[in-house]
Write an enzyme that holds these catalytic residues in place. Structure first.
Site, mmCIF file in Angstrom:
data_model
loop_
_atom_site.group_PDB
_atom_site.id
_atom_site.type_symbol
_atom_site.label_atom_id
_atom_site.label_comp_id
_atom_site.label_asym_id
_atom_site.label_seq_id
_atom_site.Cartn_x
_atom_site.Cartn_y
_atom_site.Cartn_z
ATOM 1 N N LYS A 72 17.131 27.588 45.336
ATOM 2 C CA LYS A 72 17.450 26.937 46.727
ATOM 3 C C LYS A 72 16.349 25.975 47.059
ATOM 4 C CE LYS A 72 21.006 29.263 47.796
ATOM 5 N NZ LYS A 72 21.679 27.991 48.627
ATOM 6 N N SER A 125 21.680 38.427 41.394
ATOM 7 C CA SER A 125 22.919 37.035 40.978
ATOM 8 C C SER A 125 23.285 36.540 39.751
ATOM 9 C CB SER A 125 23.023 35.641 42.153
ATOM 10 O OG SER A 125 22.174 35.285 41.884
HETATM 11 C C1 LIG Z 1 19.403 34.689 44.937
HETATM 12 C C2 LIG Z 1 21.386 33.824 45.061
HETATM 13 N N1 LIG Z 1 21.847 33.801 44.118
HETATM 14 C C3 LIG Z 1 23.439 33.297 45.108
HETATM 15 C C4 LIG Z 1 23.374 32.527 45.731
HETATM 16 C C5 LIG Z 1 24.658 31.358 46.389
HETATM 17 O O1 LIG Z 1 24.239 30.228 46.401
HETATM 18 P P1 LIG Z 1 25.386 29.617 47.632
HETATM 19 O O2 LIG Z 1 24.489 29.624 49.052
HETATM 20 O O3 LIG Z 1 24.761 27.123 46.853
HETATM 21 O O4 LIG Z 1 26.585 29.671 47.155
HETATM 22 C C6 LIG Z 1 21.624 32.355 46.653
HETATM 23 C C7 LIG Z 1 21.800 31.434 47.984
HETATM 24 O O5 LIG Z 1 21.320 32.287 48.822
HETATM 25 C C8 LIG Z 1 20.801 33.565 46.512
HETATM 26 O O6 LIG Z 1 19.900 33.230 47.002
#
Ligand SMILES: Cc1ncc(COP(=O)(O)O)c(C=O)c1O
Length: 315
Positions: A42, A276
């Site tokens: 991010k 994630s």
């Molecule tokens: C740890 C993590 N994984 C996945 C995501 C998802 O990414 P995106 O918002 O680009 O779909 C985020 C978004 O904040 C995140 O902080």
């Protein structure tokens, strides 16, 4: 030598997960986004959103920046705002891990924590919890005449990945990937990378990863809106950046699979990443065993395992 931490964002390494895929047909290549200065992907969108706002005159010196965050975008914004001299307020749910708010405060941000809904579980931020954070964010933006770095709405989110993350993966692989799968929050990463990949080769197949029980994007009934995979799976079906024409399929992973895979990533590959990231790799492993046998699949390792030391991700 770089002039600041902002220029250290991006250009992360790409690593083949050959230990996790041993015995399987095909390859998984993982982009180590947790090596960004704020320990997540991010940082990229924080830089892009702020620099685009500066370029169009929406943001000038002295104006406060406000963001609704699950922590990672806020950390990126805290870094970019610290370097560029903007006051920064992060608004987040109390359901997110405590490492996130402490890190943002350390980076000079003002952190406003919003209570979860009655009945919500700490560590599991639901769509309802997020709606509360949204209302508080709007109130603070009005009160302070602030610039809202809105990751769900600003095209900088999409562009950061379309212009940088995706093209970096293509350059690092010589363009030789067959597929990409990504756990969606705002879907900025999915959509940006998918756009870059499909512009390079329309045959690259792109899959959205969702939490089992909260897979609204694939149209499944919601049975489990609260889950542990922080940063996405918010049960929001109308994501601005998600272009359905770029979605070749959906993969569901349970939080247990995400956790087990994040632990395997750490133990077998030496890659210390969060929930994630575990979800992304679990989805890629499933695809390799099933419809993408023999393919090369790209994934993002979204953030660092350090952000979850207080959770049950680690034993
Ligand atoms: C740890 C993590 N994984 C996945 C995501 C998802 O990414 P995106 O918002 O680009 O779909 C985020 C978004 O904040 C995140 O902080």
């Amino acid at each position: 030598m770089l002039p600041s931490a902002v220029e250290a964002i991006g250009h992360t390494p790409l690593v083949e997960l050959s230990r996790l895929t041993r015995g399987l047909p095909g390859r998984i290549v993982a982009k180590l986004e947790y090596l960004n200065p704020g320990l997540s992907k991010k940082d990229r969108i924080a830089r892009q959103m702020i620099e685009e706002a500066e370029a169009c005159g929406a943001l000038s010196q002295g104006r406060t920046v406000v963001e609704l965050t699950s922590g990672n975008t806020g950390t990126g914004l805290a870094i970019v705002c610290a370097v560029k001299g903007y006051p920064f307020v992060a608004v987040m749910s109390k359901g997110n891990s405590v490492e996130r708010s402490r890190m943002m405060r350390a980076l000079g941000a003002e952190v406003v924590l919003v209570d979860q809904l009655p009945g919500s579980i700490p560590g599991q931020v639901s769509g309802g919890d997020l709606e509360r954070v949204e209302q508080e964010t709007r109130r603070i933006v009005l009160e302070r005449g602030a610039f809202r770095a809105d990751q769900f709405a600003l095209a900088g989110n999409f562009r950061a990945h379309c212009e940088h993350t995706g093209p970096e993966i293509l350059a690092q692989t010589g363009g030789h990937i067959d597929a990409f799968c990504d756990f969606a929050g705002t879907a900025g990463s999915f959509a940006g990378c998918a756009a870059a990949f499909k512009a390079h080769n329309p045959a690259i197949r792109c899959f959205v990863t969702e939490p089992a029980g909260a897979a609204v994007l694939s149209g499944e009934p919601v049975t489990r809106p609260n889950h542990k995979i922080q940063g996405g799976g918010y049960v929001m079906s109308d994501l601005r950046f998600l272009n359905r024409q770029q979605v070749d399929g959906y993969v569901q992973v349970t939080e247990e699979e995400a956790i087990m895979t994040a632990r395997e990533l750490a133990r077998k590959e030496g890659l210390f990443a969060g929930f994630s990231s575990g979800a992304n790799v679990a989805a890629a492993l499933r695809l390799l065993r099933d419809e993408l046998r023999g393919n090369t699949i790209a994934v993002l390792l979204c953030d660092s395992g350090l952000k979850y030391l207080s959770t049950d991700l680690w034993e």
